[in-house]
Design a protein around this motif. Structure first.
Motif, PDB file in Angstrom:
ATOM      1  N   PRO A 342      76.220 -44.288  -9.923  1.00 49.67           N
ATOM      2  CA  PRO A 342      77.153 -43.215  -9.577  1.00 49.67           C
ATOM      3  C   PRO A 342      78.414 -43.776  -8.916  1.00 49.67           C
ATOM      4  CG  PRO A 342      74.933 -42.618  -8.948  1.00 49.67           C
ATOM      5  CD  PRO A 342      74.885 -44.065  -9.347  1.00 49.67           C
ATOM      6  N   TYR A 343      79.512 -43.091  -9.111  1.00 47.85           N
ATOM      7  CA  TYR A 343      80.829 -43.529  -8.644  1.00 47.85           C
ATOM      8  C   TYR A 343      80.967 -43.425  -7.123  1.00 47.85           C
ATOM      9  CZ  TYR A 343      85.943 -43.291  -8.073  1.00 47.85           C
ATOM     10  OH  TYR A 343      87.239 -43.489  -7.673  1.00 47.85           O
ATOM     11  N   ASN A 344      81.508 -44.474  -6.519  1.00 53.58           N
ATOM     12  CA  ASN A 344      82.007 -44.436  -5.146  1.00 53.58           C
ATOM     13  C   ASN A 344      83.470 -44.850  -5.179  1.00 53.58           C
ATOM     14  OD1 ASN A 344      79.775 -43.574  -3.770  1.00 53.58           O
ATOM     15  ND2 ASN A 344      79.227 -45.551  -2.908  1.00 53.58           N
ATOM     16  N   PRO A 345      84.395 -44.127  -4.524  1.00 53.42           N
ATOM     17  CA  PRO A 345      85.824 -44.440  -4.602  1.00 53.42           C
ATOM     18  C   PRO A 345      86.149 -45.839  -4.080  1.00 53.42           C
ATOM     19  CG  PRO A 345      85.468 -42.271  -3.625  1.00 53.42           C
ATOM     20  CD  PRO A 345      84.124 -42.923  -3.714  1.00 53.42           C
ATOM     21  N   VAL A 346      87.256 -46.406  -4.561  1.00 56.62           N
ATOM     22  CA  VAL A 346      87.659 -47.764  -4.177  1.00 56.62           C
ATOM     23  C   VAL A 346      87.998 -47.853  -2.697  1.00 56.62           C
ATOM     24  CG1 VAL A 346      88.466 -48.334  -6.488  1.00 56.62           C
ATOM     25  CG2 VAL A 346      90.069 -47.329  -4.842  1.00 56.62           C
ATOM     26  N   THR A 383      84.713 -47.266 -11.597  1.00 55.64           N
ATOM     27  CA  THR A 383      85.772 -48.264 -11.565  1.00 55.64           C
ATOM     28  C   THR A 383      85.343 -49.438 -12.430  1.00 55.64           C
ATOM     29  OG1 THR A 383      86.352 -47.580  -9.320  1.00 55.64           O
ATOM     30  CG2 THR A 383      87.160 -49.726 -10.053  1.00 55.64           C
ATOM     31  N   VAL A 384      86.213 -49.852 -13.331  1.00 52.39           N
ATOM     32  CA  VAL A 384      85.856 -50.954 -14.232  1.00 52.39           C
ATOM     33  C   VAL A 384      86.120 -52.295 -13.570  1.00 52.39           C
ATOM     34  CG1 VAL A 384      86.373 -52.058 -16.447  1.00 52.39           C
ATOM     35  CG2 VAL A 384      86.155 -49.571 -16.310  1.00 52.39           C
ATOM     36  N   VAL A 385      87.324 -52.471 -12.997  1.00 51.72           N
ATOM     37  CA  VAL A 385      87.649 -53.712 -12.281  1.00 51.72           C
ATOM     38  C   VAL A 385      88.173 -53.338 -10.903  1.00 51.72           C
ATOM     39  CG1 VAL A 385      89.106 -55.771 -12.208  1.00 51.72           C
ATOM     40  CG2 VAL A 385      88.167 -54.984 -14.397  1.00 51.72           C
ATOM     41  N   LEU A 386      87.613 -53.970  -9.879  1.00 50.43           N
ATOM     42  CA  LEU A 386      88.063 -53.776  -8.503  1.00 50.43           C
ATOM     43  C   LEU A 386      88.312 -55.164  -7.909  1.00 50.43           C
ATOM     44  CD1 LEU A 386      88.600 -52.168  -5.950  1.00 50.43           C
ATOM     45  CD2 LEU A 386      86.131 -51.965  -5.604  1.00 50.43           C
ATOM     46  N   ARG A 423      87.066 -42.161 -16.039  1.00 49.07           N
ATOM     47  CA  ARG A 423      88.470 -42.563 -15.904  1.00 49.07           C
ATOM     48  C   ARG A 423      88.602 -44.078 -15.987  1.00 49.07           C
ATOM     49  NH1 ARG A 423      92.122 -43.219 -11.381  1.00 49.07           N
ATOM     50  NH2 ARG A 423      94.269 -42.748 -12.037  1.00 49.07           N
ATOM     51  N   GLY A 424      87.792 -44.801 -15.237  1.00 46.73           N
ATOM     52  CA  GLY A 424      87.708 -46.258 -15.389  1.00 46.73           C
ATOM     53  C   GLY A 424      88.882 -47.022 -14.830  1.00 46.73           C
ATOM     54  N   GLU A 425      89.154 -46.865 -13.540  1.00 42.74           N
ATOM     55  CA  GLU A 425      90.294 -47.543 -12.919  1.00 42.74           C
ATOM     56  C   GLU A 425      90.215 -49.064 -13.019  1.00 42.74           C
ATOM     57  OE1 GLU A 425      92.503 -45.549  -9.181  1.00 42.74           O
ATOM     58  OE2 GLU A 425      90.376 -45.934  -8.861  1.00 42.74           O
ATOM     59  N   LEU A 426      91.384 -49.667 -13.111  1.00 46.80           N
ATOM     60  CA  LEU A 426      91.581 -51.096 -12.888  1.00 46.80           C
ATOM     61  C   LEU A 426      92.397 -51.181 -11.610  1.00 46.80           C
ATOM     62  CD1 LEU A 426      92.661 -52.075 -16.530  1.00 46.80           C
ATOM     63  CD2 LEU A 426      90.349 -51.890 -15.611  1.00 46.80           C
ATOM     64  N   TYR A 427      91.735 -51.492 -10.495  1.00 46.81           N
ATOM     65  CA  TYR A 427      92.353 -51.343  -9.174  1.00 46.81           C
ATOM     66  C   TYR A 427      92.472 -52.691  -8.481  1.00 46.81           C
ATOM     67  CZ  TYR A 427      93.256 -49.598  -4.459  1.00 46.81           C
ATOM     68  OH  TYR A 427      93.807 -49.358  -3.229  1.00 46.81           O
ATOM     69  N   MET A 428      93.679 -52.967  -7.943  1.00 48.75           N
ATOM     70  CA  MET A 428      93.931 -54.214  -7.234  1.00 48.75           C
ATOM     71  C   MET A 428      94.616 -53.908  -5.909  1.00 48.75           C
ATOM     72  SD  MET A 428      95.318 -55.970 -10.666  1.00 48.75           S
ATOM     73  CE  MET A 428      95.552 -54.314 -11.332  1.00 48.75           C
ATOM     74  N   GLU A 429      94.135 -54.550  -4.847  1.00 52.59           N
ATOM     75  CA  GLU A 429      94.718 -54.315  -3.519  1.00 52.59           C
ATOM     76  C   GLU A 429      94.726 -55.606  -2.715  1.00 52.59           C
ATOM     77  OE1 GLU A 429      93.695 -51.859   0.595  1.00 52.59           O
ATOM     78  OE2 GLU A 429      93.022 -51.048  -1.342  1.00 52.59           O
ATOM     79  N   GLY A 430      95.930 -56.004  -2.266  1.00 53.48           N
ATOM     80  CA  GLY A 430      96.088 -57.134  -1.356  1.00 53.48           C
ATOM     81  C   GLY A 430      96.416 -56.618   0.020  1.00 53.48           C
TER      82      GLY A 430
END
Length: 471
Positions: A342-346, A383-386, A423-430
């Protein structure tokens, strides 16, 4: 004239014998009867070329609780007759498709399949209710003798062993039809664990087994584990600690009995290959970590041709524990994700993803490549890539520093199945200037038949991010 008659007679005899010759050389099936009390009767029934294949059960905390698995060996082409006692096949789903298993006939409660190469497939008649996982292996070769030097041998039957300790140059063999209730610890090098048997952990409460983990490899080199099945672990399932030149081939993990049952933890491990495996776990399928101040790099790791299923965590979790001088040259390719959690937000500390890169402890993570992923959507989001350097709190580390990510690539990701809310986000955070995400490349992402471009809203960046390329 007489010679001609004899030649014709000889050809005629060969033609008569041809079917039997073919069946021996190209159509062999080998089954392994389960020990008394282990086979599950009355749920699934399987025959491989007419030979009964015994079915085992495993435990899950997820919907449906119990699930089932079976295994046999074959060569050439095999016909599978599979039936269910008390549920319909109207909604039957079989996969992954890449194994080329063909459906020849389907009825209300039975199906006939055909395969011509080794496979690892799931049959779901009704989602997570009573699914069957079926393994068709190559015919086993080079089986060690019971009395062979340096061989520890367990034949068919149930064996309550406690902890089995292996040292330099030893081989542990679990024969087909063996169920070993215990765990394995390796201390040394040139060690092999193999066979068609089952290593079972259901007799042990959570975190209270005969050893720390079901397979626990400690400071070893040239470690090979292949073909066995691990069932119902009590903690992390299979762990390599500060090892190198490890080969894990055709290992099946039937987990999900409890949380913290990571299928495979590669801890301070390098120069290693994981291939042809099927992992189901409640927790992470693949976790790459640095632990206990060992510092050896996690590097030069290849994971390929595998099927993964996680019920509540991540398929790949690389980082979190990062007591290592770096993680680099990690490659995963030809991966089927049959089910995800199940999905958990980034934004959450315990977010979830298909691939999560989360370096900690100011560690550099670099040159990681992920290629040829087939992800089966169940209609819920994931999320696909975190890619998110984090301050991960564990053990003695109460105020850790985030790490850094650079030069990682993702290529040929295919999302298929039920679209629903996926939805399948590709999410990047520095997070900070010195804790960046740089040099990320995404190529050929296809969601339900539609290719993703650089303007897609699923691509999200925040903070110190540079050199992001979408092809």
């Amino acid at each position: 004239m007489k010679n001609f008659i004899w030649i014709r007679f000889f050809v005629f005899v060969l033609l008569l014998l041809a079917p039997s010759i073919v069946s021996v050389v190209y159509g062999e099936v080998k089954v392994y009867p389960a020990p008394k009390g282990e086979a599950v009767i009355g749920v699934w029934a399987i025959k491989a070329d007419g030979k009964p294949v015994d079915v085992y059960s495993a435990m899950s905390q997820d919907e449906g609780k119990e699930y089932y698995f079976a295994s046999f060996d074959f060569s050439g082409k095999v016909k599978l007759e599979i039936s269910a006692a008390d549920f319909s096949f109207d909604k039957l789903v079989i996969g992954p498709d890449r194994f080329g298993v063909k459906t020849i006939q389907k009825k209300e409660r039975s199906v006939i399949l055909e395969a011509d190469k080794p496979f690892q497939i799931v049959l779901e008649p009704n989602g997570l209710i009573k699914p069957l996982i079926l393994f068709g292996n190559e015919i086993e070769k080079d089986i060690p003798a019971k009395d062979q030097k340096n061989v520890v041998y367990y034949g068919p039957g149930v064996h309550k062993t406690g902890k089995i300790v292996l040292k330099d140059n030893q081989t542990l063999y679990l024969a087909g039809g063996a169920v070993v209730k215990g765990c394995i610890s390796t201390v040394g090098s040139n060690i092999t664990i193999r066979g068609r048997g089952i290593l079972a952990g259901e007799d042990s409460p959570r975190f209270n087994g005969p050893g720390r983990f079901m397979i626990d490899c400690w400071h070893g080199e040239k470690i090979t584990v292949r073909d066995i099945i691990l069932r119902n672990p009590w903690s992390w399932t299979f762990v390599t600690w500060c090892c190198q030149n490890v080969l894990i081939d055709n290992v099946k993990i039937m987990g999900s009995r409890m949380l913290n049952d990571d299928a495979l933890d590669l801890v301070n491990t390098r120069n290693s290959v994981v291939k042809n495996c099927f992992f189901r776990s409640q927790d992470d399928n693949i976790a790459i970590k640095g632990k206990d101040g060992m510092h050896r790099r996690c590097e030069n790791i290849l994971i390929e041709d595998c099927v993964f299923w996680t019920d509540t965590a991540n398929v790949f979790r690389i980082g979190y524990e990062c007591e290592t001088d770096g993680m680099r040259n990690i490659q995963a390719k030809n991966i089927d994700v049959w089910r995800y959690s199940p999905y958990n937000p980034v934004s959450m500390y315990w977010a979830r993803a298909i691939v999560w890169l989360q370096p900690n402890q100011n560690m550099m993570m670099e040159n990681c490549r992920f290629e040829n992923f087939n992800i089966r959507s169940n209609g819920s989001d994931m999320t696909v890539v975190l890619a998110k350097p984090m301050s991960c709190r564990y053990g003695k580390f109460k105020k850790p520093v985030p790490g850094r990510i650079q030069n990682c690539s993702f290529k040929n990701f295919n999302i298929y199945g039920e679209k629903g809310n996926f939805r399948g986000e590709l999410y990047m955070e520095g997070s900070l200037p010195d804790h960046f995400v740089n040099g990320m490349m995404f190529e050929n992402f296809v969601y339900f038949g539609k290719k993703i471009d650089k303007n897609s809203p699923i691509i999200q960046t925040r903070g110190n991010i540079k050199d992001i390329e979408v092809r």
